[in-house]
Each structure stands twice: as structure tokens, then as C-alpha cells.
Write an enzyme that holds these catalytic residues in place. Sequence first.
Site, PDB file in Angstrom:
ATOM      1  CG  ASN A  93      49.632 -14.661 -60.693  1.00  0.00           C
ATOM      2  OD1 ASN A  93      48.864 -15.517 -60.271  1.00  0.00           O
ATOM      3  ND2 ASN A  93      50.716 -14.939 -61.389  1.00  0.00           N
ATOM      4  CG  ASP A  95      52.640 -11.691 -58.746  1.00  0.00           C
ATOM      5  OD1 ASP A  95      52.698 -11.138 -59.867  1.00  0.00           O
ATOM      6  OD2 ASP A  95      52.689 -12.931 -58.627  1.00  0.00           O
ATOM      7  CG  HIS A 110      41.496 -13.253 -59.979  1.00  0.00           C
ATOM      8  ND1 HIS A 110      41.941 -14.538 -59.790  1.00  0.00           N
ATOM      9  CD2 HIS A 110      40.375 -13.374 -60.749  1.00  0.00           C
ATOM     10  CE1 HIS A 110      41.129 -15.397 -60.403  1.00  0.00           C
ATOM     11  NE2 HIS A 110      40.181 -14.712 -60.997  1.00  0.00           N
ATOM     12  CB  CYS A 118      36.600   4.279 -52.586  1.00  0.00           C
ATOM     13  SG  CYS A 118      35.302   4.999 -51.557  1.00  0.00           S
ATOM     14  CB  CYS A 137      37.881   7.440 -50.215  1.00  0.00           C
ATOM     15  SG  CYS A 137      37.909   7.738 -51.992  1.00  0.00           S
ATOM     16  N   GLY A 177      50.801 -21.987 -65.556  1.00  0.00           N
ATOM     17  CA  GLY A 177      50.787 -22.062 -64.095  1.00  0.00           C
ATOM     18  C   GLY A 177      49.458 -21.764 -63.446  1.00  0.00           C
ATOM     19  CG  ASN A 203      50.188 -26.820 -64.307  1.00  0.00           C
ATOM     20  OD1 ASN A 203      50.778 -27.320 -63.351  1.00  0.00           O
ATOM     21  ND2 ASN A 203      49.124 -26.056 -64.154  1.00  0.00           N
ATOM     22  CD  GLU A 205      50.195 -31.023 -60.319  1.00  0.00           C
ATOM     23  OE1 GLU A 205      51.050 -31.670 -59.703  1.00  0.00           O
ATOM     24  OE2 GLU A 205      49.209 -30.472 -59.784  1.00  0.00           O
ATOM     25  CB  ALA A 221      56.410 -21.600 -66.073  1.00  0.00           C
TER      26      ALA A 221
HETATM   27  P1  NAD Z   1      46.743 -22.303 -58.161  1.00  0.00           P
HETATM   28  O1  NAD Z   1      47.617 -22.101 -56.963  1.00  0.00           O
HETATM   29  O2  NAD Z   1      45.383 -22.849 -57.958  1.00  0.00           O
HETATM   30  O3  NAD Z   1      47.509 -23.242 -59.180  1.00  0.00           O
HETATM   31  C1  NAD Z   1      48.859 -23.069 -59.488  1.00  0.00           C
HETATM   32  C2  NAD Z   1      49.202 -24.008 -60.618  1.00  0.00           C
HETATM   33  O4  NAD Z   1      50.527 -23.741 -61.010  1.00  0.00           O
HETATM   34  C3  NAD Z   1      49.134 -25.491 -60.239  1.00  0.00           C
HETATM   35  O5  NAD Z   1      48.391 -26.174 -61.239  1.00  0.00           O
HETATM   36  C4  NAD Z   1      50.591 -25.939 -60.234  1.00  0.00           C
HETATM   37  O6  NAD Z   1      50.745 -27.263 -60.714  1.00  0.00           O
HETATM   38  C5  NAD Z   1      51.219 -24.950 -61.202  1.00  0.00           C
HETATM   39  N1  NAD Z   1      52.626 -24.664 -60.942  1.00  0.00           N
HETATM   40  C6  NAD Z   1      53.249 -24.560 -59.743  1.00  0.00           C
HETATM   41  N2  NAD Z   1      54.545 -24.233 -59.916  1.00  0.00           N
HETATM   42  C7  NAD Z   1      54.741 -24.142 -61.257  1.00  0.00           C
HETATM   43  C8  NAD Z   1      55.874 -23.853 -62.064  1.00  0.00           C
HETATM   44  N3  NAD Z   1      57.078 -23.573 -61.533  1.00  0.00           N
HETATM   45  N4  NAD Z   1      55.715 -23.849 -63.410  1.00  0.00           N
HETATM   46  C9  NAD Z   1      54.508 -24.130 -63.982  1.00  0.00           C
HETATM   47  N5  NAD Z   1      53.399 -24.410 -63.253  1.00  0.00           N
HETATM   48  C10 NAD Z   1      53.523 -24.410 -61.913  1.00  0.00           C
HETATM   49  O7  NAD Z   1      46.714 -20.905 -58.898  1.00  0.00           O
HETATM   50  P2  NAD Z   1      45.665 -20.197 -59.843  1.00  0.00           P
HETATM   51  O8  NAD Z   1      45.111 -21.190 -60.808  1.00  0.00           O
HETATM   52  O9  NAD Z   1      46.331 -18.979 -60.330  1.00  0.00           O
HETATM   53  O10 NAD Z   1      44.454 -19.770 -58.897  1.00  0.00           O
HETATM   54  C11 NAD Z   1      44.734 -19.208 -57.678  1.00  0.00           C
HETATM   55  C12 NAD Z   1      44.170 -17.858 -57.326  1.00  0.00           C
HETATM   56  O11 NAD Z   1      44.934 -17.374 -56.226  1.00  0.00           O
HETATM   57  C13 NAD Z   1      44.350 -16.809 -58.386  1.00  0.00           C
HETATM   58  O12 NAD Z   1      43.096 -16.357 -58.644  1.00  0.00           O
HETATM   59  C14 NAD Z   1      45.166 -15.682 -57.771  1.00  0.00           C
HETATM   60  O13 NAD Z   1      44.390 -14.512 -57.682  1.00  0.00           O
HETATM   61  C15 NAD Z   1      45.460 -16.091 -56.372  1.00  0.00           C
HETATM   62  N6  NAD Z   1      46.912 -16.148 -56.042  1.00  0.00           N
HETATM   63  C16 NAD Z   1      47.799 -15.260 -56.582  1.00  0.00           C
HETATM   64  C17 NAD Z   1      49.155 -15.359 -56.290  1.00  0.00           C
HETATM   65  C18 NAD Z   1      50.112 -14.355 -56.891  1.00  0.00           C
HETATM   66  O14 NAD Z   1      49.689 -13.248 -57.201  1.00  0.00           O
HETATM   67  N7  NAD Z   1      51.371 -14.709 -57.081  1.00  0.00           N
HETATM   68  C19 NAD Z   1      49.624 -16.373 -55.468  1.00  0.00           C
HETATM   69  C20 NAD Z   1      48.688 -17.257 -54.922  1.00  0.00           C
HETATM   70  C21 NAD Z   1      47.341 -17.143 -55.215  1.00  0.00           C
END
Ligand code: NAD
Length: 239
Positions: A93, A95, A110, A118, A137, A177, A203, A205, A221
Site C-alpha cells: 500500500n 497509504d 511499492h 529525484c 529537488c 487483503g 481475504n 474471498e 480483515a
Molecule cells: P487489489 O486491489 O488487487 O486486491 C485487494 C484484495 O483485497 C482483493 O483480493 C479483495 O478481495 C481483498 N479485500 C477487499 N476488501 C477486503 C477486506 N475488507 N478484508 C480483506 N480483504 C479484502 O490489491 P493489491 O493486491 O494490494 O494490489 C494492488 C496494488 O495497488 C498494490 O500494489 C498497491 O500499491 C496499489 N494500491 C494501494 C492502495 C492503498 O495504498 N490503500 C489502494 C489501491 C491500490
Amino acid sequence: MRDSYKKIVFLTGAGISAESGLATFRSENGLWNNHRVEDVATIEAYYKNPDYVHDFYNEMKPELWNAKPNKAHLAITKLQKEYPADVHIITQNVDTLHEKAKSKNIYHIHGQINQAVCMNCGQVLETWGDVTSETVCKNCQVMGMMKPNIVFFGENLLYMDKVEELLRSCDLFVSVGTSRVVFPAASFVQTAKYYGADTIEFNLEATSNNFYFDKHVMGKAGETLPKFVDGLLSKVSDS
Ligand code: NAD
């Protein structure tokens, strides 16, 4: 599965932040916050149209700045504070909700929304303000080389030496997640399993490609992870 652990590694993805109101990555139509992933999350897109990509991440900042950690983030912090093991968090994430939950040992493989890097000198700038192609920068004084510190498709992940070491040495690997369609993070479970860790996935699902997990816990989660953490902690107080 063992009863107790010495080194626990979490891999968290967008799903852990869903209950904080943040959108997960790919919707069924392949869009991320209403943009094509190819237009905002690839290094090619950034070189072609840096302003468009900067705008996308700048616009995302207020939402991520305002988001609050949920029960899943807080459960990991509780484990870090109360369980007698090394607990590390590898997060996909961008965030900062693990930081807001006051967790430690966090590796943003990520990148982070509140940073720019920079491309001339490697200096990292921490900012929740806008970054543009006119940002200068502070280290090398060159303008127009500050890229969002987000790892785009086509770029190397961050902290991979540390990650590899953690995956090889942990005795419990917990994925929370993540859809596990984005590589190489999707294959971390395989490394952890290969080196002997118990592996568990949280997850909403069933995910694809998930045979390296010993256990799958389906549900939100924010509900399932606190129970799991309390279960681990109760085994400590029993012993
Ligand atoms: P993804 O969006 O591909 O998958 C999210 C997964 O979380 C899904 O399998 C879904 O079923 C599951 N999910 C959804 N709600 C849930 C809950 N309440 N409890 C448990 N599981 C839950 O995300 P990813 O695999 O992290 O890949 C996405 C990429 O996108 C990452 O590399 C990230 O850098 C970026 N991203 C980050 C954010 C963030 O920082 N919050 C948000 C969106 C995307």
C-alpha cells in the site's frame, strides 16, 4: 500450524485499507480511481505525460491524508506490542495507515504517496503537498526530475534485500487483503513456505493461485484479523 512463533511477517495489500474507505486496485473494468491502470501506474505513462501522472497522485493525497486506520491495522500494532516475536509488515500500500496505527518495521515495497524521489540524485522528498514537473529537488536543485515515489509497473520494488531476508527467516507469513495478481509480491508466500514458515491468508474471498497457504480465512480483515491476533495472544498467556 505451530502454537507460537518467533518471527512473523505480514504482507498487506489494498484490502486491508478497504474498511478505512480506500478503494482497492483493479475494478472489474480494469480502472483504478476511474483511470486506466496503464495511464497512471506504468513508467512509460510517466515518461510520456508526467503532468497527467502527477495530477493523479496529487488528487489522491487528500483522501489518503484523511483516512484513518481500521481494526485490522490496529490488530497488527497490538500484536507488535504484546506478542513476544519480531513482527514485520511488508506493505504494497502507498497509504500510511500502518504508520497512523503506530506500527513499526514497515516496508513500503511499492512506495508511499507522501514521497517523491529525484531521478537525478535519488533524494527522497517527504510531502503531502503537490509535486509537479516544476518541483525543484532540494538536494541537487534540478527541476522536473521529482517522480512520485510510487513503484510503477516496469520498475524495481523497494527494500527487496530486506524482504528476501524476512521471507527466508520468518516462521509465520500472513497475507492480508491482497489479490495476489501483482508480482513479485504474489510469490512471497512461496518463498516463505519453501523456507518452512506456516502461511495464512486473510481475504474477503478465495484468491487464485493460492496453494502455498496452509490456511485461508475469509471475511473482512477488520473482523477476522483481531480475532486471529487475540488467538495468538491467548496462547502466550496460557503458556
Ligand atoms: P487489489 O486491489 O488487487 O486486491 C485487494 C484484495 O483485497 C482483493 O483480493 C479483495 O478481495 C481483498 N479485500 C477487499 N476488501 C477486503 C477486506 N475488507 N478484508 C480483506 N480483504 C479484502 O490489491 P493489491 O493486491 O494490494 O494490489 C494492488 C496494488 O495497488 C498494490 O500494489 C498497491 O500499491 C496499489 N494500491 C494501494 C492502495 C492503498 O495504498 N490503500 C489502494 C489501491 C491500490
